[in-house]
Design an enzyme around this catalytic site. Structure first.
Site, short mmCIF file in Angstrom:
data_model
loop_
_atom_site.label_atom_id
_atom_site.label_comp_id
_atom_site.label_asym_id
_atom_site.label_seq_id
_atom_site.Cartn_x
_atom_site.Cartn_y
_atom_site.Cartn_z
N ASN A 7 0.88 -1.18 0.00
CA ASN A 7 0.00 0.00 0.00
C ASN A 7 0.91 1.22 0.00
OD1 ASN A 7 -1.81 2.07 0.45
ND2 ASN A 7 -2.84 1.11 2.17
N ARG A 71 -2.53 -2.10 -3.60
CA ARG A 71 -3.71 -1.27 -3.44
C ARG A 71 -3.61 -0.10 -4.42
NH1 ARG A 71 -5.06 3.58 0.59
NH2 ARG A 71 -7.28 3.76 0.19
N HIS A 160 -12.75 3.08 -0.36
CA HIS A 160 -12.68 2.09 0.73
C HIS A 160 -13.34 0.77 0.33
CE1 HIS A 160 -12.54 5.66 3.79
NE2 HIS A 160 -11.31 5.26 3.48
N LEU A 187 -15.11 3.66 9.63
CA LEU A 187 -14.98 4.94 10.33
C LEU A 187 -13.57 5.12 10.87
CD1 LEU A 187 -18.34 4.83 12.36
CD2 LEU A 187 -17.95 5.66 10.03
N ARG A 219 -11.55 16.27 6.42
CA ARG A 219 -12.43 16.53 5.28
C ARG A 219 -13.81 16.97 5.75
NH1 ARG A 219 -10.82 10.81 3.00
NH2 ARG A 219 -8.81 11.25 2.05
N GLY A 306 -10.39 2.64 12.57
CA GLY A 306 -9.84 3.07 13.84
C GLY A 306 -10.88 3.53 14.85
N ASN A 310 -12.97 0.56 17.62
CA ASN A 310 -12.34 0.79 18.92
C ASN A 310 -13.14 1.65 19.89
OD1 ASN A 310 -9.80 -0.63 18.48
ND2 ASN A 310 -9.35 0.96 16.98
N GLU A 357 -7.76 -4.91 5.47
CA GLU A 357 -7.72 -4.70 4.02
C GLU A 357 -6.58 -5.46 3.37
OE1 GLU A 357 -8.89 -0.41 2.81
OE2 GLU A 357 -8.23 -0.25 4.90
#
Length: 369
Positions: A7, A71, A160, A187, A219, A306, A310, A357
């Site tokens: 990646n 990727r 994603h 998320l 963003r 993340g 979590n 991923e």
């Protein structure tokens, strides 16, 4: 036989090595590529990664690496599945740099480096946009002059995709047919949701670029398009773009941090931190509710990333808006990050699935071989 997953970002390189059973043998992360006094380019970064793999004894020889799964962020409309990277595919990825100028060029640099340093390995491209190529036209066409889609490729592509595909596969294994109408929630610093029906993406929140959708780390997410026009007139196109992509979201709302972990620590003492959290959870919940129209019902919601995997607090805050859909959270299971954290017998299953991923890229690479 070993499979290497690469990646390549603009200034970083993440890698992981798998065997043919898809067991992870080891991974690594290289930062500050191209920065003064650091690793000069992606070729040097890949070389360092390969040296580390050998030094750790993960392979006795690099010829054991039979394939490299890359990727690649943007595959446009051309690619809906993994492909072997031939010279013609490489040219197409280069052409698609116009749609993903920040992502495809470093992805391509990683491909070129691996082709040079691992010349006998099969190079495979796994596209972030591929999973969303099953969106119907009513979901991906914007209400703009139609020629902009035909001539400029302006449409919703979604991103994603590898993560959303992995989530849908795991949900299917856990729930069977009770995951036929699924909303997947990736998320993190970048966030997106997808409506997945019978294993296929039928709608998603990110659009022509990853800027559309819910608020993210830096963003803005969805805003009135006139705001972008106004900012562009006032600041100029480049500064306006930078503001919307790198100075907005959680960072813009708080003025201090784009990291949800920081906001969760300061939320009780800082009103802006709590406001940013409230806006984020509210917008995610709205998207989930909207996707029930796309799916014509709802069987399950899967969280990852993340933040998603979590933070029990964030999951609970999102789900508090959705009891009318049959969403019921088991507070104890949610707090412990249990895989299935919905109340037993709940109409809608709630899942917490760690992102992987890299494993999905390795799986698709192996399948292609």
């Amino acid at each position: 036989m070993k499979i290497l997953v690469i990646n390549a970002g603009s200034s970083s390189l993440k890698y992981e090595l798998f065997n043919k059973k898809l067991d992870s043998l080891g991974d690594g992360y290289i930062e500050r590529i191209g920065q003064k006094g650091q690793i000069p380019n992606h070729e040097k970064a890949v070389k360092q990664a390969l040296e580390s793999i050998q030094k750790k004894g993960l392979v006795t020889s690099l010829v054991e690496i039979k394939a490299v799964g890359h990727r690649v962020v943007h595959g446009g409309e051309k690619y809906s599945a993994p492909v072997r990277i031939t010279p013609s595919v490489q040219k197409e990825i280069q052409k698609l740099c116009k749609l993903a100028p920040l992502h495809n060029p470093p992805n391509l640099a990683g491909i070129k480096a691996c082709k040079k340093l691992l010349p006998k390995a099969t190079q495979v491209a796994i596209f972030d946009t591929a999973f969303h190529q099953t969106l119907p036209k009513k979901a991906f066409i914007y209400a703009l002059p139609y020629d902009l889609y035909k001539k400029e490729g302006i449409r919703r592509y979604g991103f994603h995709g590898t993560s959303h595909l992995y989530l849908s596969k795991v949900a299917k294994k856990l729930l069977g047919r009770k995951a036929d109408r699924l909303v997947t929630c990736h998320l993190g610093n970048g966030s997106s949701l997808a409506a997945v029906k019978n294993g296929k993406s039928i709608d998603t929140t990110m659009g022509f670029t990853p800027l559309e959708g819910v608020p993210m780390g830096t963003r803005s997410g969805d805003i009135d398009p006139a705001i972008a026009v106004k900012l562009s007139q006032k600041l100029g196109p480049e500064k306006a773009d930078n503001l919307l992509n790198k100075q907005s979201g959680l960072l813009g709302l708080t003025g201090k941090s784009s990291d949800m972990r920081d906001l969760l620590v300061t939320r009780k003492s800082n009103k802006k931190s709590q406001l940013a959290i409230d806006i984020f959870c509210y917008k995610v919940a709205q998207k989930i509710a909207a996707f029930t129209a796309s799916l014509q019902g709802l069987d399950a919601i899967a969280f990852t990333g993340g933040i998603g995997e979590n933070s029990g607090y964030i999951r609970a805050q999102i789900c508090q808006y959705l009891p009318h859909l049959g969403v019921k959270v088991d507070a104890t299971k949610n707090r412990k990050n249990t895989t299935i954290f919905s109340v037993k017998g709940s109409k809608v299953s709630l899942l917490n699935i760690p992102a992987d991923e890299e494993k999905e890229i390795a799986s698709q690479t192996l399948k292609l071989l």
